[in-house]
Enzyme design. Structure first.
Site, mmCIF file in Angstrom:
data_model
loop_
_atom_site.group_PDB
_atom_site.id
_atom_site.type_symbol
_atom_site.label_atom_id
_atom_site.label_comp_id
_atom_site.label_asym_id
_atom_site.label_seq_id
_atom_site.Cartn_x
_atom_site.Cartn_y
_atom_site.Cartn_z
ATOM 1 N N LYS A 1 0.838 -1.202 0.000
ATOM 2 C CA LYS A 1 0.000 0.000 0.000
ATOM 3 C C LYS A 1 0.871 1.249 0.000
ATOM 4 C CE LYS A 1 -4.188 -1.712 2.255
ATOM 5 N NZ LYS A 1 -5.100 -1.550 3.430
ATOM 6 N N GLY B 1 -8.042 2.809 -2.226
ATOM 7 C CA GLY B 1 -7.709 1.727 -3.171
ATOM 8 C C GLY B 1 -6.627 2.117 -4.160
ATOM 9 N N LYS C 1 -0.897 -8.072 5.403
ATOM 10 C CA LYS C 1 -1.474 -9.359 5.000
ATOM 11 C C LYS C 1 -2.729 -9.038 4.194
ATOM 12 C CE LYS C 1 -2.257 -13.871 5.441
ATOM 13 N NZ LYS C 1 -1.373 -14.789 4.684
ATOM 14 N N GLU D 1 -12.587 3.852 8.598
ATOM 15 C CA GLU D 1 -12.885 2.735 7.703
ATOM 16 C C GLU D 1 -12.194 1.454 8.183
ATOM 17 O OE1 GLU D 1 -12.552 3.850 3.500
ATOM 18 O OE2 GLU D 1 -11.742 1.849 3.186
ATOM 19 N N ASN E 1 -11.305 8.737 6.581
ATOM 20 C CA ASN E 1 -11.733 9.680 5.548
ATOM 21 C C ASN E 1 -12.065 10.979 6.248
ATOM 22 O OD1 ASN E 1 -11.585 7.778 3.341
ATOM 23 N ND2 ASN E 1 -13.345 6.786 4.291
ATOM 24 N N ARG F 1 -13.415 13.802 5.873
ATOM 25 C CA ARG F 1 -14.374 14.662 5.151
ATOM 26 C C ARG F 1 -15.782 14.100 5.365
ATOM 27 N NH1 ARG F 1 -12.469 10.778 1.685
ATOM 28 N NH2 ARG F 1 -14.068 9.622 0.587
ATOM 29 N N ARG G 1 -26.451 4.847 -5.434
ATOM 30 C CA ARG G 1 -25.884 5.977 -6.175
ATOM 31 C C ARG G 1 -26.394 5.912 -7.620
ATOM 32 N NH1 ARG G 1 -19.719 7.194 -4.210
ATOM 33 N NH2 ARG G 1 -19.956 6.583 -2.015
#
Ligand code: MV4
Length: 447
Positions: free
Chosen positions: A158, A165, A201, A275, A290, A292, A338
């Site tokens: 990451k 993502g 992991k 999250e 996040n 916001r 959405r």
């Protein structure tokens, strides 16, 4: 309370913030690019300023233009909405240096949590579970191989400056890891100007659970329960709901309490979302914050009865939280779909164009947050979401039935939308049973 606020955003979230301001008796200054001239949300603002040409980089992302509009509009605060500059610590600092309140967290907290590896280390110090992985950044291939052999394949690389993502790569063996390591670093450097990566992991087929937080400037922090956002495609959320179906209460409380601990440790203020991913054994792991308000905030508003945008504005103006944790009840079930101007039968490619006619659903438990209308030309320059269909009912079964009825009622002629796709998802047995994982959509609907 503020007299005047600038909304540094467009479309449905600009309309949502204007509505909250009007109920608070706060005047509004809207901004628009040439591509949004004449948009409906501008009609509801007290003033509106063009901040530049259609291209976001020359308008909605132009700090100097937005600050200029704020000065000319004589506002005391700016609400950034989501996307654009909403998580840009530099913009946040410029607001502060111009004595304009940024309706969101302080720049320091935004900066710290924007670094995903720092956020992970902060979570550890707050005794919030994180995925087994590297103890800090990984600088060399050899280090990556050593950690991978410790935690076992598959592993996920990451980018610390990534998120949502972006800048992630899975590796299932040594050779794949060597390639993925250098690719991830090159991508991160190109995309974020920071090549730093860390290792975790890889948790296969997790659920995506996030906790809504409100934190004031007086040390009060509350959670507003969780949302399940696992129905997504390529990191684009499609359907969100609250509460998360089939989540044991003790797991629910542990996840929400962990989120509060992390936010307190980060000295975070205003609205934020913590999250997590949840594995098949209900083990949960912190992923990112996040910093916001999020697209999916309405499902939390429906099950708690709290107006999150008003809460943001009141907290930014210095008000202490007026609710205590014991007063925030999770009531009923809310689901959001959405509605994007995309063609689900052609790989969800964007389908901008003119809406010839539009019939909006309504009735008990139906909310449609949208800036679109008959005659509106969906521009190709910005994200494709034209509205959010939200339902709220006492039970999940009733909420699904209500959403299917509302999707049937929603008529948008002239462009293709995701409405029909949502009907297929909501009718699928795995979704109805509850607790789909983040690969459900790709596994079930994408051949
Ligand atoms: C993960 C993961 C599995 N294992 N980390 C990172 C960005 C965030 N929004 C979701 N992320 C994930 N981090 C570990 N160690 C799974 C996700 C994830 C995901 C990953 C790939 C494709 C879609 C996804 C949707 C939700 C979560």
């Amino acid at each position: 309370m503020y007299k005047r606020i600038l909304i540094a955003n467009r479309g449905e979230i600009a309309l949502r913030v204007i509505r909250a301001c009007r109920e608070l008796g706060v005047e509004t200054v809207a901004i628009f690019s040439e591509g949004d001239r004449g948009s409906a949300y501008l009609e509801l603002a007290d003033e509106a300023y063009c901040v530049g040409p259609t291209k976001s980089a020359l308008s909605y992302l132009k700090t100097d233009q937005i600050i200029a509009a704020a000065e000319v509009g004589n506002v005391e605060a700016i609400h950034p909405g989501y996307g654009f500059l909403s998580e840009n610590a530099h913009f946040n600092e410029v607001c502060r240096s111009c004595n304009i309140d940024f309706i969101g967290p302080q720049p320091e907290a935004m900066e710290l949590l924007g670094d995903k590896n720092h956020a992970r280390e902060l979570a550890r110090s707050a005794k919030v579970p994180v995925v087994p992985g590297s103890d800090g950044l990984i600088d060399t291939e050899e280090e990556a191989l050593r950690v991978a052999h410790e935690i076992g394949f598959p592993v996920l690389i990451k980018a610390t400056a990534g998120g949502g993502g972006k800048g992630m790569r899975v590796a299932s063996n040594d050779l794949a890891l060597k390639n993925a390591f250098s690719q991830a670093r090159n991508e991160a450097e190109a995309a974020f100007g920071n090549p730093s990566v860390y290792l975790e992991k890889y948790i296969e087929r997790p659920r995506h659970i996030e906790v809504q937080i409100l934190a004031d400037h007086h040390g009060n922090v509350v959670h507003l329960w969780e949302r399940d956002c696992s129905t997504q495609r390529r990191h684009q959320k499609l359907i969100e709901e609250s509460p998360a179906p089939n989540l044991p209460d003790k797991v629910r409380s542990s996840i929400c309490d962990a989120a509060v601990r992390l936010i307190k440790k980060a000295n975070y203020t205003n609205a934020g979302t913590v999250e997590f991913i949840l594995d098949k054994d209900y083990n949960f792991y912190f992923i990112e914050v996040n910093a916001r308000i999020q697209v999916e905030h309405p499902v939390t508003e429906q099950v708690t009865g709290l107006d999150l945008i008003k809460a943001q504005i009141r907290i930014a103006s210095g008000e202490p939280l007026w609710v205590r944790q014991k007063d925030i009840k999770l009531n009923g079930c809310s689901i959001e779909c959405r509605i994007n101007a995309e063609d689900p039968d052609r790989d969800f490619q964007p389908c901008p164009g003119k809406i010839e006619s539009m019939f909006m659903p309504g009735g008990p438990g139906v909310r449609f947050d949208s800036h679109a209308h008959a005659g509106y030309i969906v521009p190709p320059y910005y994200d494709s979401m034209i509205g959010k269909l939200i339902v709220f009912k006492p039970t999940r079964q009733e909420a699904i039935a209500c959403m299917l009825r509302a999707l049937d009622e929603l008529q948008i002629k002239g462009i293709k939308t995701t409405a029909e796709f949502h009907k297929r998802v909501l009718s699928h047995s795995e979704f109805v049973q509850g607790a789909v994982d983040t690969h459900f959509v790709e596994r079930t609907f994408m051949d």
